[in-house]
Structure formats: C-alpha cells, structure tokens
Design a protein around this motif. Structure first.
Motif, PDB file in Angstrom:
ATOM      1  N   TRP A 109      47.252  40.003  44.112  1.00  0.00           N
ATOM      2  CA  TRP A 109      48.319  40.022  43.112  1.00  0.00           C
ATOM      3  C   TRP A 109      47.780  40.489  41.772  1.00  0.00           C
ATOM      4  O   TRP A 109      48.405  41.311  41.079  1.00  0.00           O
ATOM      5  CB  TRP A 109      48.961  38.641  42.974  1.00  0.00           C
ATOM      6  N   GLU A 110      46.614  39.983  41.375  1.00  0.00           N
ATOM      7  CA  GLU A 110      46.042  40.379  40.085  1.00  0.00           C
ATOM      8  C   GLU A 110      45.723  41.872  40.062  1.00  0.00           C
ATOM      9  O   GLU A 110      45.938  42.551  39.052  1.00  0.00           O
ATOM     10  CB  GLU A 110      44.782  39.555  39.798  1.00  0.00           C
ATOM     11  N   ALA A 111      45.189  42.392  41.171  1.00  0.00           N
ATOM     12  CA  ALA A 111      44.901  43.831  41.252  1.00  0.00           C
ATOM     13  C   ALA A 111      46.202  44.633  41.184  1.00  0.00           C
ATOM     14  O   ALA A 111      46.261  45.679  40.509  1.00  0.00           O
ATOM     15  CB  ALA A 111      44.154  44.144  42.546  1.00  0.00           C
ATOM     16  N   HIS A 112      47.235  44.152  41.873  1.00  0.00           N
ATOM     17  CA  HIS A 112      48.529  44.850  41.830  1.00  0.00           C
ATOM     18  C   HIS A 112      49.101  44.833  40.414  1.00  0.00           C
ATOM     19  O   HIS A 112      49.625  45.845  39.928  1.00  0.00           O
ATOM     20  CB  HIS A 112      49.509  44.182  42.791  1.00  0.00           C
ATOM     21  N   ARG A 113      48.974  43.698  39.748  1.00  0.00           N
ATOM     22  CA  ARG A 113      49.520  43.551  38.398  1.00  0.00           C
ATOM     23  C   ARG A 113      48.897  44.545  37.416  1.00  0.00           C
ATOM     24  O   ARG A 113      49.530  44.985  36.471  1.00  0.00           O
ATOM     25  CB  ARG A 113      49.313  42.107  37.916  1.00  0.00           C
ATOM     26  N   ARG A 114      47.634  44.914  37.683  1.00  0.00           N
ATOM     27  CA  ARG A 114      46.939  45.863  36.806  1.00  0.00           C
ATOM     28  C   ARG A 114      47.152  47.320  37.221  1.00  0.00           C
ATOM     29  O   ARG A 114      46.694  48.232  36.528  1.00  0.00           O
ATOM     30  CB  ARG A 114      45.433  45.552  36.808  1.00  0.00           C
ATOM     31  N   SER A 115      47.800  47.529  38.349  1.00  0.00           N
ATOM     32  CA  SER A 115      47.963  48.897  38.860  1.00  0.00           C
ATOM     33  C   SER A 115      48.912  49.707  37.971  1.00  0.00           C
ATOM     34  O   SER A 115      49.784  49.162  37.285  1.00  0.00           O
ATOM     35  CB  SER A 115      48.489  48.882  40.296  1.00  0.00           C
ATOM     36  N   ARG A 116      48.747  51.030  38.030  1.00  0.00           N
ATOM     37  CA  ARG A 116      49.567  51.914  37.205  1.00  0.00           C
ATOM     38  C   ARG A 116      51.045  51.809  37.587  1.00  0.00           C
ATOM     39  O   ARG A 116      51.926  51.773  36.720  1.00  0.00           O
ATOM     40  CB  ARG A 116      49.081  53.356  37.367  1.00  0.00           C
TER      41      ARG A 116
END
Length: 501
Positions: free
Chosen positions: A450-457
C-alpha cells in the motif's frame, strides 16, 4: 527413536528434475539399503493423475522410469475432478501397501499443498451436519440477492475479466459471511473466493472459524518424513522452462490441447426434454471452467484464442506460446512461495526447534541450478547420502551446510502463529482514488505494498484529481463493499484504543 514409519518426499518447482531424483533414489534402494527391498514412487502432481495428456502434464516417459513402479498416475479420466482429500486417502493406502512390501514410499510432485496435507493430518475441513452459530447468524442477515446467490452458487467459477459484476458479488457474499477471510482475497481472485464459499457450504463453518480451531491443534506428522526440496536459481530456471515449452510443442502439445477441447465439448450435455438446443462444440468449450481438473494445465487456456479464431495466425500462435511460457514461470514462483511460506514454517513448527539430527521431519534443499555433472554431484550424490543416513537412523548433516543457496532458502523469518495475525496477514484494502468504476474497485495489499502504491505516479495523479474535485485526498478503505458494516474495522479500532497508554 520414533516409531513412525519412514517416507521420502521430493518437492520443488517444475523443471528441476524431481522425478529423475525420485527414480534414482528408488534404484539405489533396490540394491538393498538398511533392510528395505526397494521403493515405489507415489505421484503428487495434481495434473499427472489423468490418463494420457503426457506432454501437457510433463510425465516421465515409461521408458525413462527404469522399471520403477509409479502409483496414482494415469488413473483418472481428463474430465474428472480429483481433489486433495481424495488424493490423501489414495496416497495413504498406497503408502501402507508399500510399507507392507518392505519398500520405501517416495512421494514426488509439484503440488506441495497435497504433500503438506499428507504429512500433517487433521488440517483439512470436514463436512458437518449443521451450521455453526456464527454462520447461521450471518446467513440470516443476508439480503435477498446474496441469500439467493449463496443457495445457488455457480458450478463454474466466473472470470473476473469477462464478468466483473459476478466476481464482485461473490466477494460481497464472502465479506458478509466471513469478512476476515474475504479481506485476504482480491475480488478478482474468484477461485479463492469461491473456494472459501464452498468451505462454508460444505462444512457449515466460516474458514476463519476453522483456522481458529486448527490453531489449537498441534502439528503432529503422520510419518517420519525426509523432505527434499529441489531448487534452481530462477534466472537460470526460467530459460530452461522456456526451452521446455518449445520442446513440448514439438512433442505434440497442440494435439493434446485439441483432444482436451473435444473432451470439454462432449462433457457438457443437455437433457433431450429440456426444451433447448444442444450447444455447439465451440460454445461448450467456451463454458469450460479453467480452475478445475486437468483444464488447469498450463497451455490449455493459453491457446484458447488461437484455436477459436476463424483464421489462426502466426501472431496468435506466438502470443499463445509466450503466454504459456509466462504462465509456467509464474507457476514456478508460486511453487517457491508455497514451500517457503507454508511448508517450511509447518515443518519447523512440528520439529519444535529440535536439533536437525533428531528432527522427525528433516528438510534439505538440493541445488539443481546446474545440470549434468553438477546436478549429479549437488543433487543425486548428496540426496543418496542423506537418504542412507535417514533410513539408517544415523547422524544427519546440518541442512544449512549443504550450500549457500540452502542456507539462504531454508532460513525464513518467523511467521506469526496467532490466528488473528494469520487472518490479518496480506489483508487487501481499496484505494478509492484509483477506483475508476465502482464495479471494479482497485485493491492492493495493506502494509508495504500500500505504501509503495501510495507513492506511485499513477496514484498521485488520481489522488490529486480527487482532492481537486472533493477538497480532500481519498484515503484507503478497508473493505470493498461500503454497504456492509466492517467488523474487522471495528476490531482494529478497539485494538488501537486499547493499546493507548
């Protein structure tokens, strides 16, 4: 010394030589080892139980079996369903018979789920005569549409790609009946969603209830088991798997797929008094459930577009081949994940932290990355030495000492054993910002993903759009179905409040 009878299991991904090792070990035992008169191989590959279809299921040709008896192979018709509980009953019979012959059972195959349930009894849900109080209450609270769906679950698992509304409705039903388990499955993963719903129908219990019950039962093995895990470095294995697909096509893969399609079309029949027309062969094939029986074989559904096209082209053929190669590589990844995340923790728990020399379930990783002389040295020779020590009740080698790869792969993080933590592991959450249509919510695993997705473009783009439209950014939502009150959310909130000092 344990009174449990010995067996040997050979696990691992596709394409690492599991069957070859099993045959070689059986030939070694035929020479007479510690009083045993030989061995019989028991198949633990869920696709190789079916007759014929030798190419698509990658069976060892009879001529290469070196006279070693193979059991539970080639005995089911391709249209039949054959599941883990049936296999375990048949495997136990074969093992008992083999022991009475003073021979060692060698269980070999890539369906590690089957092997794990053979080793550890009482871990499969059993049929019940009545509903648990929890399930009965949940069913009583179902709205009419979900109650109708529960009473008449589809025989074939719907595809989320072609029928997203049906897939989402099934997930909504599971959420209403067992939210903790529903949150572990993506709504698109209809096979797992349907599996959980069928557990409720068959057992009268929610899967989460079964997990809680099983957590109170110690893992006690059925046999004294020597476990071999054949492992190959993925970067090298992938090239080997791609080449094997090419070879399968040369050996007649397309002819077997045509035969399977014919079986699929003949298996769907309509009673003559039903008042409807018999479906065409092609429409019958279109109804095939790719999640059951031999139709799960990698290669069958991948060539669907090629065979159904009015004008099969080289482009469609190349696409099917690439899909089959990709599917095979992904399957190998899933096999590794199961071994490392499911089987190893169960084995280590059953061994109870005892020294490897006295473990009931010693497990060894044999490095099958290289073929030829290296395979003989790292796999066959080491396997034979370990087998002889195991059967002779001699001091066993430290499994971590065999190789760096063995040390790396056999060393695992401590997994949570609390039922609550197990149920919350890999929980899926919804990202409202990235959900472009309510019928297809965008889900991602909670935590690091989720954290990686939240930072995605992509997420930042949609979140900025939402903030502009609504004046505030959208936050993650724990449940797909906003109209169903979340019991898990309430429990999480209570946990957080209770933890504040």
């Amino acid at each position: 010394m344990s009174t449990l009878k010995p067996i040997i299991t050979v696990c691992g991904t596709t394409g690492v030589g599991k069957s070859n090792l099993a045959i070689e070990l059986a030939l070694k035992l035929a020479q007479g080892t510690h009083g045993w008169k030989g061995a019989r191989i028991i198949n633990a590959d869920s696709m190789q139980v079916y007759t014929g279809m030798d190419v698509i299921t990658n069976k060892v040709p009879i001529a290469e079996r070196m006279g070693v008896e193979h059991l539970l192979m080639d005995f089911k018709q391709p249209g039949e369903q054959y599941v883990v509980g049936q296999w375990i009953q048949d495997a136990i019979k074969a093992i008992d018979e083999t022991h009475r012959m003073d021979k060692i059972p060698i269980i070999v195959g890539g369906t590690s789920y089957w092997i794990q349930h053979l080793i550890f009894p009482n871990r499969l849900p059993t049929a019940a005569q009545s509903l648990s109080d929890s399930v009965a209450q949940s069913i009583a609270n179902l709205p009419p549409d979900l109650l109708e769906l529960f009473n008449a679950l589809p025989e074939q698992t719907p595809s989320a790609a072609s029928h997203p509304e049906d897939a989402l409705l099934l997930h909504k039903l599971l959420t209403a009946l067992d939210e903790p388990v529903a949150q572990r499955w993506h709504w698109r993963d209809t096979r797992k969603v349907m599996g959980s719903l069928r557990v409720i129908k068959d057992t009268g219990k929610a899967p989460s209830e079964i997990i809680l019950e099983q957590s109170k039962i110690a893992l006690v093995p059925r046999y004294r088991t020597l476990c071999f895990w054949l492992y190959a470095e993925p970067s090298i294995l992938n090239e080997r798997l791609d080449a094997r697909v090419d070879n399968m096509i040369k050996e007649g893969l397309l002819d077997e797929i045509k035969a399977l399609r014919a079986i699929a079309s003949s298996s769907i029949s309509i009673p003559p008094d039903a008042g409807v027309t018999e479906p065409s062969d092609e429409s019958a094939v279109q109804q095939t459930d790719y999640t059951v029986g031999i139709y799960q074989s990698i290669g069958y559904k991948e060539f669907h577009d090629y065979f159904t096209s009015p004008e099969p082209s080289e482009k469609l053929f190349a696409s099917a081949v690439e899909q089959m190669k990709y599917g095979t590589r992904q399957y190998a990844k899933r096999q590794i994940r199961w071994l490392k995340n499911k089987l190893l923790p169960a084995i280590y728990s059953a061994n109870g932290g005892t020294d490897h020399a006295t473990a009931l379930l010693p497990v060894y990783l044999l490095d099958a990355t290289e073929l030829g002389d290296q395979w003989k040295s790292c796999v066959l020779n080491q396997g034979e030495r370990i087998m002889e020590a195991f059967l002779g009740n001699e001091t066993l080698l430290d499994p971590l000492s065999l190789s760096e790869r063995a040390r790396e792969m056999l060393t695992i993080d401590v997994k949570p054993t609390s039922p609550t933590e197990v149920l919350r592991a890999r929980k899926k959450v919804v990202c409202p910002a990235c959900t472009l249509h309510p019928s297809q919510p965008f889900m991602v695993e909670d935590g690091s993903q989720w954290e990686a997705h939240r930072r995605s473009r992509a997420h930042r783009k949609y979140a900025a759009r939402d903030k502009k439209m609504h004046g505030k950014p959208a936050k993650r939502r724990a449940t797909v179905h906003s109209d169903i009150p979340s019991k898990v959310d309430a429990e999480d909130q209570q946990d957080k409040q209770g933890s504040i000092v």
